[in-house]
Design an enzyme around this catalytic site. Structure first.
Site, PDB file in Angstrom:
ATOM      1  N   SER A  36      17.401  17.913 -17.609  1.00  0.00           N
ATOM      2  CA  SER A  36      16.600  19.131 -17.563  1.00  0.00           C
ATOM      3  C   SER A  36      17.282  20.240 -18.336  1.00  0.00           C
ATOM      4  CB  SER A  36      16.378  19.573 -16.118  1.00  0.00           C
ATOM      5  OG  SER A  36      15.727  20.825 -16.063  1.00  0.00           O
ATOM      6  N   HIS A  42       0.834  -1.215   0.000  1.00  0.00           N
ATOM      7  CA  HIS A  42       0.000   0.000   0.000  1.00  0.00           C
ATOM      8  C   HIS A  42       0.864   1.258   0.000  1.00  0.00           C
ATOM      9  CE1 HIS A  42      -3.522  -2.521   1.049  1.00  0.00           C
ATOM     10  NE2 HIS A  42      -2.651  -3.171   1.803  1.00  0.00           N
TER      11      HIS A  42
END
Length: 509
Positions: A364, A234
Site C-alpha cells: 500500500s 457455502h
C-alpha cells in the site's frame, strides 16, 4: 580528363538523362506507408527508399526492410492498434518453419535447387527470430491472414535475392508468389502456421508451467497432510479435513488441466497445408500435403500430420476452439485455486489467517506495513483474461462461412495469449507464492476447536436431531459442543471424547 570533345559530350548527355529520370521518379504519386519511419540501414540501395510494385501500382519501401509493396500497402490500409496489436511473433516464426518445409518439398518436385536452398536459408532466419523487425503488420487485417502470408513471402524472397546477389524488390531470381508461395495459398498457409504456433506455445510454455505448479502443490499437499483443519461449504463451517487433502484437490485440478490440454492437441497437429484456396489442393502435386506435414514434424519434433479433410481445415477452426476451451477450463481452475489460497491467507489478524503467504513487496502507498496477496491477484486477472479470450475465439470459430473462416488472425492471437498467460502465471504463482506458503497451525487449531460442525460425528450415535440440538444450544449459549452435549444429557464425557475426534473424521471407516 577526357581525350576528346565527343567523350565529354557523351558524359554530359548521360548526366542529363540521369537527372531527368530522378525528377520523373520524384514526380510520381508514390509515398511511404504512413507511420513507417525507420533508421536507414543500407542493404542493397544507397537511397532511403526503393520502389516496389504490386498489382495496384508502385509504392516506396524503406531500403532497410526486406518486406515489399503488399506489406507497405497493408500498413496503409489497416492502421489499427499500433505496435501492440502486431501479429504474434510466434505466428511469424511458425511461417518460417512452414516456408522452409514447402521449399524443401518443392525442390523435390523440381524447383531450382539454388532458389529452393536460398528460400530455406531465409526461412531459417525468419524462424530463428533474426528477421523479426521486418514484420510490422497488425492482427486486424484480412481474416484469412493474406497480408501476413505475403509479408512473409516478401521478406523471404528479398532475403533470398540478397543471398544470391540480386537486387531487392526485383523479384529476381526469387519471386515471392511463384517460388516462396509455390503450391500454397494464404488460405492454407495461415491456418497451418496457426496450428504450428499454437502447438509449440502449448509445449514450450503452457505445459511446463502447469507441471511446475502441479509439482509445487503436490509437495505442499504432502507437507500439510497431518494438519487437521475445519472445512467450509457455502463459505460456512463444515466437517474437518486435512490441509493436505485441501491442497490435494488443487493438485488434481492442475493434473486434469494438463490432461485436458493434451487431449485437445491431436486435432491441432493436423495441418491445412496442401489445401490451397478452398481445400481442393489446386496447383499442388500429389503427395505435397503429406510431405510438407512430415517436414514440419521433423523440424519441430511434434507429431504433425496432414489434415484428414482440407475443406474442414480451411473453413473451420474447431481444433483451436477446442484448445481454447481447454485453456478456459484451466483458467476456471486457476481462479478457484488462487482465490482459495488468498482467502485462506487473509488477515493477518482479522481474516481467516490459516495460511501464511510469502511477502514479496509493499502492498500500500498509504497503509504502512500492509502486504497483499499479489500473486493470487495476478493469477485471477490472468484467468479472467483467458475467459474473455475464449469468448472471442468462440465467436470467431462460429463464423466460418462457406469454404473459409475469416477470423483466423483474431483466433490465433487469443489462443496464443491465453496459453502464454497461463504458462507464465503458473510459474510466477509457483515461485513467488506456492513454494513459500506455510500453515498457521495455531490459528487452524483454534478455529477447528471452536467449530460447531464437529457435532456431525455424533450423527451415527445419537441421531441427526439430537446432534443438531447440541449445535444450536452451543451456538446460542456461546458454549462448546461438549458443554452443550453434557448439559442436554444426550451423552457423557467419555462418549463425547471417544466419538468427537477430528483425526477420525477424515475419511470413511
Amino acid at each position: 580528363m577526357y581525350r576528346s570533345a565527343r567523350s565529354l559530350h557523351r558524359f554530359s548527355a548521360s548526366l542529363s538523362d540521369l537527372r531527368a529520370a530522378q525528377r520523373s521518379i520524384k514526380a510520381r504519386n508514390v509515398c511511404p506507408a504512413p507511420g513507417l519511419r525507420h533508421q536507414t540501414v543500407r542493404m542493397a540501395s544507397s537511397e532511403a527508399f526503393r520502389i516496389e510494385r504490386d498489382t495496384f501500382g508502385e509504392l516506396k519501401v524503406p531500403s532497410d526492410k526486406y518486406y515489399g509493396a503488399q506489406t507497405v500497402r497493408s500498413t496503409m490500409n489497416f492502421r489499427i492498434g499500433g505496435v501492440t496489436e502486431r501479429m504474434p511473433i510466434q505466428v511469424i516464426r511458425a511461417f518460417g518453419i512452414l516456408k522452409k518445409a514447402a521449399a524443401e518439398v518443392n525442390k523435390d518436385y523440381g524447383l531450382d535447387p539454388k532458389i529452393a536452398d536460398a528460400i530455406m536459408k531465409a526461412a531459417d532466419e525468419v524462424e530463428s527470430g533474426k528477421l523479426d523487425d521486418h514484420f510490422p503488420l497488425v492482427v486486424w487485417q484480412t481474416g484469412s491472414g493474406t497480408q501476413t502470408n505475403m509479408n512473409v513471402n516478401e521478406v523471404i524472397s528479398n532475403r533470398a535475392i540478397e543471398m544470391l546477389g540480386g537486387k531487392l524488390g526485383s523479384k529476381d531470381p526469387v519471386h515471392p508468389n511463384d517460388h516462396v508461395n509455390k503450391s500454397q495459398s494464404s488460405n492454407d498457409t495461415f491456418p497451418t502456421a496457426m496450428h504450428i504456433a499454437a502447438a509449440k506455445e502449448v509445449h514450450e510454455v503452457l505445459l511446463p508451467g502447469l507441471q511446475t505448479l502441479h509439482d509445487a502443490l503436490a509437495a505442499k499437499a504432502e507437507q500439510f497432510k497431518d494438519i487437521i483443519k475445519i472445512g467450509r461449504t457455502h463459505t460456512q463451517d463444515a466437517v474437518p479435513l486435512s490441509l493436505g487433502q485441501e491442497f490435494g484437490g488443487y493438485v488434481q485440478q492442475v493434473k486434469y488441466s494438463i490432461a485436458r490440454v493434451k487431449a485437445s492437441l491431436p486435432r491441432v497437429y493436423e495441418l491445412a497445408a496442401g489445401g490451397t484456396a478452398v481445400g481442393t489442393g489446386l496447383n499442388t502435386r500429389i503427395g505435397f500435403a503429406e510431405k510438407v506435414a512430415d517436414k514440419v514434424s521433423a523440424l519441430t519434433g511434434l507429431p504433425f500430420v496432414t489434415a484428414a479433410n482440407k475443406f474442414e481445415a480451411l473453413a473451420a477452426h474447431d481444433a483451436l476452439v477446442e484448445l481454447s476451451g481447454a485453456l478456459n477450463t484451466v483458467a476456471v481452475s486457476m481462479m478457484k485455486i488462487a482465490n482459495d489460497i488468498r482467502f485462506l491467507g487473509s488477515g493477518p489478524r482479522s481474516g481467516l489467517g490459516e495460511l501464511i503467504l510469502p511477502e514479496n513487496e509493499p502492498g500500500s502507498s498509504i497503509m504502512p506495513g500492509k502486504v497483499n496477496p499479489t500473486q493470487c491477484e495476478a493469477m485471477t486477472m490472468v484467468a479472467a483474461q483467458v475467459m474473455g479470450n475464449h469468448v472471442a475465439v468462440t465467436v470467431g470459430g462460429s463464423n466460418g462461412h462457406f469454404e473459409l473462416n475469416v477470423f483466423k488472425p483474431m483466433i490465433i492471437k487469443n489462443v496464443l495469449n491465453s496459453a502464454r498467460l497461463l504458462g507464465d502465471a503458473s510459474v510466477s504463482f509457483t515461485n513467488n507464492c506456492v513454494v513459500g506458503i506455510e500453515a498457521n497451525t495455531e490459528r487452524i487449531n483454534k478455529l477447528m476447536s471452536e467449530s460447531l460442525m464437529l457435532v456431525t460425528a455424533l450423527n451415527p450415535h445419537i441421531g441427526y436431531d439430537k446432534a443438531a440440538k447440541i449445535a444450536k444450544t452451543a451456538h446460542k449459549d456461546g458454549s462448546t459442543l461438549k458443554e452443550a452435549a453434557l448439559k442436554l444429557g444426550f451423552l457423557n464425557e467419555q462418549q463425547f471424547e471417544e466419538w468427537v475426534r477430528p483425526h477420525d473424521m477424515l475419511g470413511p471407516k
